[in-house]
Design a protein around this motif. Structure first.
Motif: not given
Length: 141
Positions: A67, A70, A74, A81, A105, A108, A113, A115, A134, A136
């Motif tokens: 997290s 991300s 971002t 996120v 990643f 992305k 995303q 990971l 995740t 965004s």
């Protein structure tokens, strides 16, 4: 003026005060253009009853580093996120020392995303492989 790596990591770790990350003593220790590394001490605080690292603590470490990765990559002035899903395959047990989680990643995207998070011990032995997705989402102004 650009921050040094040490200043950046200190700022990232400062936002963890009073959170689960502080409780589990998770700290970010390294980063690069496409990765972030966190570590967590393995002690009775994160053991399961038979004295080895609890898989839930490993998942918390993985979700924390993923997290944060991300967030770092971002524009957090415009987006927030959130984790969507985490999976963890535990391959080896550990009783003491530190575990390190390196998030990189696989995807992305602008909205989602994915990971890959490899959890290793101090000798580099693979403890767990985790995947975190995740999302965004735009902040409402």
């Amino acid at each position: 003026m650009q921050q040094s790596k040490e200043e950046f990591l200190a700022n990232v770790n400062a936002v963890s005060k009073g959170t689960l990350m502080e409780t589990l003593e998770i700290e970010m220790v390294d980063f690069g253009d496409d990765f972030l590394v966190a570590r967590m001490p393995v002690s009775p605080k994160v053991h399961q009853p038979d004295g080895v690292l609890h898989g839930g603590a490993t998942a918390a470490l993985a979700e924390s580093v993923g997290s944060f990765a991300s967030h770092i990559f971002t524009d957090i002035d415009k987006y927030f996120v959130r984790g969507l899903e985490i999976t963890a395959n535990h391959l080896k047990s550990i009783k003491e020392g530190y575990v390190y989680a390196k998030a990189t990643f696989l995807h992305k995207g602008r909205t989602t995303q994915l990971l890959d998070i490899r959890v290793t011990d101090e000798a580099g032995n693979l403890i767990s492989i985790c995947r975190l997705s995740t999302i965004s989402l735009p902040k409402n102004k």
